[in-house]
Design a protein around this motif. Structure first.
Motif, PDB file in Angstrom:
ATOM      1  N   MET A  28      54.083  28.829  28.752  1.00  0.00           N
ATOM      2  CA  MET A  28      55.528  28.695  28.550  1.00  0.00           C
ATOM      3  C   MET A  28      55.831  28.196  27.152  1.00  0.00           C
ATOM      4  O   MET A  28      56.752  28.698  26.492  1.00  0.00           O
ATOM      5  CB  MET A  28      56.110  27.722  29.576  1.00  0.00           C
ATOM      6  N   VAL A  29      55.081  27.217  26.691  1.00  0.00           N
ATOM      7  CA  VAL A  29      55.302  26.684  25.346  1.00  0.00           C
ATOM      8  C   VAL A  29      55.016  27.766  24.300  1.00  0.00           C
ATOM      9  O   VAL A  29      55.760  27.922  23.324  1.00  0.00           O
ATOM     10  CB  VAL A  29      54.430  25.428  25.107  1.00  0.00           C
ATOM     11  N   THR A  30      53.975  28.542  24.513  1.00  0.00           N
ATOM     12  CA  THR A  30      53.618  29.605  23.568  1.00  0.00           C
ATOM     13  C   THR A  30      54.679  30.705  23.568  1.00  0.00           C
ATOM     14  O   THR A  30      55.093  31.189  22.506  1.00  0.00           O
ATOM     15  CB  THR A  30      52.228  30.181  23.901  1.00  0.00           C
ATOM     16  N   PHE A  31      55.144  31.100  24.745  1.00  0.00           N
ATOM     17  CA  PHE A  31      56.218  32.104  24.815  1.00  0.00           C
ATOM     18  C   PHE A  31      57.477  31.576  24.133  1.00  0.00           C
ATOM     19  O   PHE A  31      58.189  32.325  23.464  1.00  0.00           O
ATOM     20  CB  PHE A  31      56.530  32.477  26.273  1.00  0.00           C
ATOM     21  N   ALA A  32      57.762  30.298  24.302  1.00  0.00           N
ATOM     22  CA  ALA A  32      58.941  29.712  23.667  1.00  0.00           C
ATOM     23  C   ALA A  32      58.808  29.722  22.147  1.00  0.00           C
ATOM     24  O   ALA A  32      59.772  29.984  21.436  1.00  0.00           O
ATOM     25  CB  ALA A  32      59.153  28.288  24.168  1.00  0.00           C
ATOM     26  N   ARG A  33      57.623  29.447  21.673  1.00  0.00           N
ATOM     27  CA  ARG A  33      57.405  29.369  20.228  1.00  0.00           C
ATOM     28  C   ARG A  33      57.518  30.741  19.564  1.00  0.00           C
ATOM     29  O   ARG A  33      58.137  30.886  18.517  1.00  0.00           O
ATOM     30  CB  ARG A  33      56.030  28.771  19.939  1.00  0.00           C
TER      31      ARG A  33
END
Length: 191
Positions: A28-33
Motif C-alpha cells: 500500500m505504501v509503495t502504491f501510494a508513493r
C-alpha cells in the motif's frame, strides 16, 4: 519461520499471516508513493524485504496484490470504526469524531493522502469492496446516531456528516485542521 532471503528455504506462504500483513502494508505504501501504474512488483518486493519470486508466490499479479492490499486497509478501517462506535461510556460526539478520524482523518497528509487517492483512483481494480465498505461505514454511523437520538433524523445526519467529512478531507492540509472542523460539524449535527 521461513525467510525468502535465505537460499534453500521456501518463500513465505499465505498461511503466514504476519508476513502477509506486512507485505500488504508495504505494498500500500509503495502504491501510494508511485501510483498503481508506475509501481512494479520488484519495488513492492524490495519495500517488503521479500524476494520477487516470494512475492509472486503470494500474489500472482500486481492487480491481485493491489486488491488484497486495499481490501486489508479498508477492512482494518471498518473494524476500527466498529470498535470505536461500540465503545461504552463515551459521548456520541467523541465516538463519531474518532470514527471519522479512523475512516478519513488518518488519510490526510502527503503520503496518507496518496494512499486514499490510489484506492479512489482505481475502483475497477478493487471490485465489490470499493462499494461495500463505504456503505458499511454509513450504516455504522447511522446506527450510532440512531442509538442516541432515534431513527427519525439519523440517516440524514449520517449522510450530511459523511459529505462534510469528504469536503473537509479535500480542504484540509493537516489532520488537525480536519479534526477541528469535523468536531464543529458533529457538535452541530449530532445532538
Amino acid at each position: 519461520m521461513s525467510s525468502p532471503d535465505v537460499p534453500g528455504r521456501p518463500p513465505p506462504t499465505a498461511a503466514d499471516p504476519d508476513r502477509r500483513t506486512m507485505v500488504l502494508d508495504s505494498a500500500m505504501v509503495t502504491f501510494a508513493r508511485f501510483g498503481y501504474r508506475k509501481t512494479s512488483m520488484e519495488e513492492v518486493a524490495r519495500a517488503a524485504h521479500i524476494s520477487r519470486p516470494g512475492l509472486y508466490f503470494l500474489f500472482s499479479s500486481k492487480e491481485t496484490l493491489f486488491r488484497a492490499a486495499a481490501t486489508q486497509a479498508l477492512e482494518r478501517d471498518i473494524a476500527t470504526v466498529e470498535r470505536v462506535l461500540a465503545a461504552p461510556g463515551r459521548p456520541l460526539s467523541e465516538r463519531l469524531v474518532e470514527a471519522f478520524d479512523q475512516w478519513a482523518g488518518r488519510y490526510i497528509g502527503p503520503l496518507a493522502r496518496d494512499i486514499a487517492t490510489v484506492i479512489e483512483d482505481n475502483p475497477g481494480l478493487l471490485g465489490e469492496i470499493a462499494e461495500t465498505t463505504p456503505r458499511r461505514f454509513e450504516q455504522l454511523i447511522t446506527e450510532a446516531i440512531t442509538a442516541e437520538s432515534g431513527p427519525a433524523t439519523a440517516p440524514r445526519v449520517a449522510q450530511t456528516l459523511i459529505s462534510t467529512s469528504i469536503g473537509l478531507k479535500h480542504q484540509a492540509a493537516s489532520r488537525e485542521f480536519y479534526l477541528q472542523r469535523l468536531k464543529v460539524a458533529v457538535d452541530l449535527l449530532a445532538r
